[in-house]
Design a protein around this motif. Sequence first.
Motif, PDB file in Angstrom:
ATOM      1  N   ASN A   1       1.748   9.832  -5.695  1.00  0.00           N
ATOM      2  CA  ASN A   1       2.316  11.163  -5.473  1.00  0.00           C
ATOM      3  C   ASN A   1       3.250  11.590  -6.592  1.00  0.00           C
ATOM      4  OD1 ASN A   1       0.944  11.712  -3.085  1.00  0.00           O
ATOM      5  ND2 ASN A   1       2.496  10.702  -1.842  1.00  0.00           N
ATOM      6  N   ALA A   2       3.766  10.638  -7.363  1.00  0.00           N
ATOM      7  CA  ALA A   2       4.679  10.957  -8.465  1.00  0.00           C
ATOM      8  C   ALA A   2       3.918  11.249  -9.759  1.00  0.00           C
ATOM      9  CB  ALA A   2       5.650   9.803  -8.679  1.00  0.00           C
ATOM     10  N   GLN A   3       2.599  11.035  -9.771  1.00  0.00           N
ATOM     11  CA  GLN A   3       1.818  11.197 -10.992  1.00  0.00           C
ATOM     12  C   GLN A   3       1.216  12.599 -11.089  1.00  0.00           C
ATOM     13  OE1 GLN A   3      -0.974   7.941 -10.299  1.00  0.00           O
ATOM     14  NE2 GLN A   3      -0.075   6.835 -12.011  1.00  0.00           N
ATOM     15  N   SER A   4       0.972  13.012 -12.334  1.00  0.00           N
ATOM     16  CA  SER A   4       0.270  14.267 -12.568  1.00  0.00           C
ATOM     17  C   SER A   4      -1.228  14.034 -12.359  1.00  0.00           C
ATOM     18  CB  SER A   4       0.508  14.751 -14.002  1.00  0.00           C
ATOM     19  OG  SER A   4      -0.166  13.908 -14.922  1.00  0.00           O
TER      20      SER A   4
ATOM     21  N   MET B   1      -3.316  10.511 -12.925  1.00  0.00           N
ATOM     22  CA  MET B   1      -4.137   9.917 -11.869  1.00  0.00           C
ATOM     23  C   MET B   1      -5.581   9.746 -12.332  1.00  0.00           C
ATOM     24  SD  MET B   1      -2.804  11.517  -8.270  1.00  0.00           S
ATOM     25  CE  MET B   1      -2.844  13.223  -8.785  1.00  0.00           C
ATOM     26  N   LEU B   2      -6.112  10.729 -13.023  1.00  0.00           N
ATOM     27  CA  LEU B   2      -7.487  10.655 -13.505  1.00  0.00           C
ATOM     28  C   LEU B   2      -7.641   9.522 -14.515  1.00  0.00           C
ATOM     29  CD1 LEU B   2     -10.283  11.897 -13.315  1.00  0.00           C
ATOM     30  CD2 LEU B   2      -9.625  13.488 -15.129  1.00  0.00           C
ATOM     31  N   ALA B   3      -6.678   9.384 -15.414  1.00  0.00           N
ATOM     32  CA  ALA B   3      -6.717   8.301 -16.407  1.00  0.00           C
ATOM     33  C   ALA B   3      -6.660   6.936 -15.718  1.00  0.00           C
ATOM     34  CB  ALA B   3      -5.567   8.450 -17.403  1.00  0.00           C
ATOM     35  N   GLU B   4      -5.812   6.821 -14.702  1.00  0.00           N
ATOM     36  CA  GLU B   4      -5.709   5.552 -13.976  1.00  0.00           C
ATOM     37  C   GLU B   4      -6.997   5.259 -13.210  1.00  0.00           C
ATOM     38  OE1 GLU B   4      -2.713   3.106 -10.993  1.00  0.00           O
ATOM     39  OE2 GLU B   4      -2.204   5.147 -11.568  1.00  0.00           O
ATOM     40  N   LEU B   5      -7.592   6.291 -12.631  1.00  0.00           N
ATOM     41  CA  LEU B   5      -8.851   6.124 -11.918  1.00  0.00           C
ATOM     42  C   LEU B   5      -9.955   5.663 -12.875  1.00  0.00           C
ATOM     43  CD1 LEU B   5     -10.466   6.369  -9.312  1.00  0.00           C
ATOM     44  CD2 LEU B   5     -10.744   8.804  -9.786  1.00  0.00           C
ATOM     45  N   GLU B   6     -10.011   6.258 -14.059  1.00  0.00           N
ATOM     46  CA  GLU B   6     -10.997   5.842 -15.058  1.00  0.00           C
ATOM     47  C   GLU B   6     -10.787   4.386 -15.470  1.00  0.00           C
ATOM     48  OE1 GLU B   6     -10.379   8.852 -18.030  1.00  0.00           O
ATOM     49  OE2 GLU B   6     -11.839  10.208 -17.109  1.00  0.00           O
TER      50      GLU B   6
ATOM     51  N   LYS C   1      -6.884   1.502  -4.249  1.00  0.00           N
ATOM     52  CA  LYS C   1      -6.079   2.423  -5.049  1.00  0.00           C
ATOM     53  C   LYS C   1      -6.970   3.503  -5.660  1.00  0.00           C
ATOM     54  CE  LYS C   1      -2.294   2.791  -8.210  1.00  0.00           C
ATOM     55  NZ  LYS C   1      -1.271   2.116  -8.985  1.00  0.00           N
ATOM     56  N   GLY C   2      -8.161   3.120  -6.099  1.00  0.00           N
ATOM     57  CA  GLY C   2      -9.093   4.086  -6.666  1.00  0.00           C
ATOM     58  C   GLY C   2      -9.496   5.157  -5.667  1.00  0.00           C
ATOM     59  N   THR C   3      -9.725   4.768  -4.418  1.00  0.00           N
ATOM     60  CA  THR C   3     -10.090   5.769  -3.404  1.00  0.00           C
ATOM     61  C   THR C   3      -8.915   6.695  -3.113  1.00  0.00           C
ATOM     62  OG1 THR C   3      -9.623   4.230  -1.590  1.00  0.00           O
ATOM     63  CG2 THR C   3     -11.905   4.385  -2.322  1.00  0.00           C
ATOM     64  N   LEU C   4      -7.700   6.169  -3.136  1.00  0.00           N
ATOM     65  CA  LEU C   4      -6.518   7.020  -2.958  1.00  0.00           C
ATOM     66  C   LEU C   4      -6.395   8.009  -4.113  1.00  0.00           C
ATOM     67  CD1 LEU C   4      -3.810   4.465  -1.748  1.00  0.00           C
ATOM     68  CD2 LEU C   4      -4.792   6.339  -0.422  1.00  0.00           C
ATOM     69  N   LEU C   5      -6.586   7.519  -5.331  1.00  0.00           N
ATOM     70  CA  LEU C   5      -6.502   8.386  -6.507  1.00  0.00           C
ATOM     71  C   LEU C   5      -7.587   9.462  -6.469  1.00  0.00           C
ATOM     72  CD1 LEU C   5      -5.823   5.656  -9.220  1.00  0.00           C
ATOM     73  CD2 LEU C   5      -4.296   7.564  -8.670  1.00  0.00           C
ATOM     74  N   ALA C   6      -8.801   9.073  -6.139  1.00  0.00           N
ATOM     75  CA  ALA C   6      -9.913  10.033  -6.081  1.00  0.00           C
ATOM     76  C   ALA C   6      -9.644  11.096  -5.024  1.00  0.00           C
ATOM     77  CB  ALA C   6     -11.224   9.307  -5.798  1.00  0.00           C
TER      78      ALA C   6
ATOM     79  N   MET D   1       0.819  -1.189   0.000  1.00  0.00           N
ATOM     80  CA  MET D   1       0.000   0.000   0.000  1.00  0.00           C
ATOM     81  C   MET D   1       0.865   1.256   0.000  1.00  0.00           C
ATOM     82  SD  MET D   1      -3.082   0.766  -0.216  1.00  0.00           S
ATOM     83  CE  MET D   1      -4.613   1.054   0.549  1.00  0.00           C
ATOM     84  N   ALA D   2       1.975   1.241   0.739  1.00  0.00           N
ATOM     85  CA  ALA D   2       2.874   2.397   0.767  1.00  0.00           C
ATOM     86  C   ALA D   2       3.448   2.658  -0.617  1.00  0.00           C
ATOM     87  CB  ALA D   2       3.993   2.176   1.784  1.00  0.00           C
ATOM     88  N   GLU D   3       3.682   1.590  -1.369  1.00  0.00           N
ATOM     89  CA  GLU D   3       4.191   1.749  -2.730  1.00  0.00           C
ATOM     90  C   GLU D   3       3.151   2.435  -3.616  1.00  0.00           C
ATOM     91  OE1 GLU D   3       5.467  -1.079  -6.409  1.00  0.00           O
ATOM     92  OE2 GLU D   3       6.187  -1.649  -4.440  1.00  0.00           O
ATOM     93  N   ASN D   4       1.865   2.097  -3.425  1.00  0.00           N
ATOM     94  CA  ASN D   4       0.793   2.752  -4.176  1.00  0.00           C
ATOM     95  C   ASN D   4       0.790   4.245  -3.918  1.00  0.00           C
ATOM     96  OD1 ASN D   4      -0.204   0.518  -5.465  1.00  0.00           O
ATOM     97  ND2 ASN D   4      -1.841   0.152  -4.008  1.00  0.00           N
ATOM     98  N   ILE D   5       0.945   4.650  -2.660  1.00  0.00           N
ATOM     99  CA  ILE D   5       0.943   6.071  -2.295  1.00  0.00           C
ATOM    100  C   ILE D   5       2.127   6.770  -2.934  1.00  0.00           C
ATOM    101  CG2 ILE D   5       1.166   7.692  -0.373  1.00  0.00           C
ATOM    102  CD1 ILE D   5      -0.414   5.635   1.313  1.00  0.00           C
ATOM    103  N   LYS D   6       3.290   6.145  -2.902  1.00  0.00           N
ATOM    104  CA  LYS D   6       4.486   6.726  -3.509  1.00  0.00           C
ATOM    105  C   LYS D   6       4.281   6.920  -5.011  1.00  0.00           C
ATOM    106  CE  LYS D   6       8.232   4.916  -1.999  1.00  0.00           C
ATOM    107  NZ  LYS D   6       9.366   3.991  -1.815  1.00  0.00           N
ATOM    108  N   ASN D   7       3.718   5.908  -5.671  1.00  0.00           N
ATOM    109  CA  ASN D   7       3.467   5.997  -7.107  1.00  0.00           C
ATOM    110  C   ASN D   7       2.444   7.079  -7.423  1.00  0.00           C
ATOM    111  OD1 ASN D   7       5.253   3.916  -7.596  1.00  0.00           O
ATOM    112  ND2 ASN D   7       3.677   2.348  -7.691  1.00  0.00           N
TER     113      ASN D   7
END
Length: 83
Positions: free
Chosen positions: A9-12, A16-21, A43-48, A1-7
């Motif tokens: 935070n590195a995205q524009s 993030m919106l494209a990944e969420l979609e 991951k979707g809730t983190l992105l949102a 999960m920590a890796e997801n957060i790191k990834n």
Amino acid sequence: MAENIKNINAQSFEEMLAELEKIVSQLENGEATLEEALEMYKKGTLLASKCSELLDNAEKQIKILVNGTNGEMTENDFAGNEI
């Protein structure tokens, strides 16, 4: 999960919106296992949440030009209800 957060935070915002979609589409497809669906949901809730945070910060920076009573343009802060 920590890796997801790191990834994340590195995205524009756009990435993030494209990944969420993509995640939403995969979840709607219904072919993921329960474990996969739970991970995608997390991951979707983190992105949102991150997208919402970025939009809130951008909104705070927006200025609106308003025609003043004397005919001159003035800047007002965007309060979110002008649209």
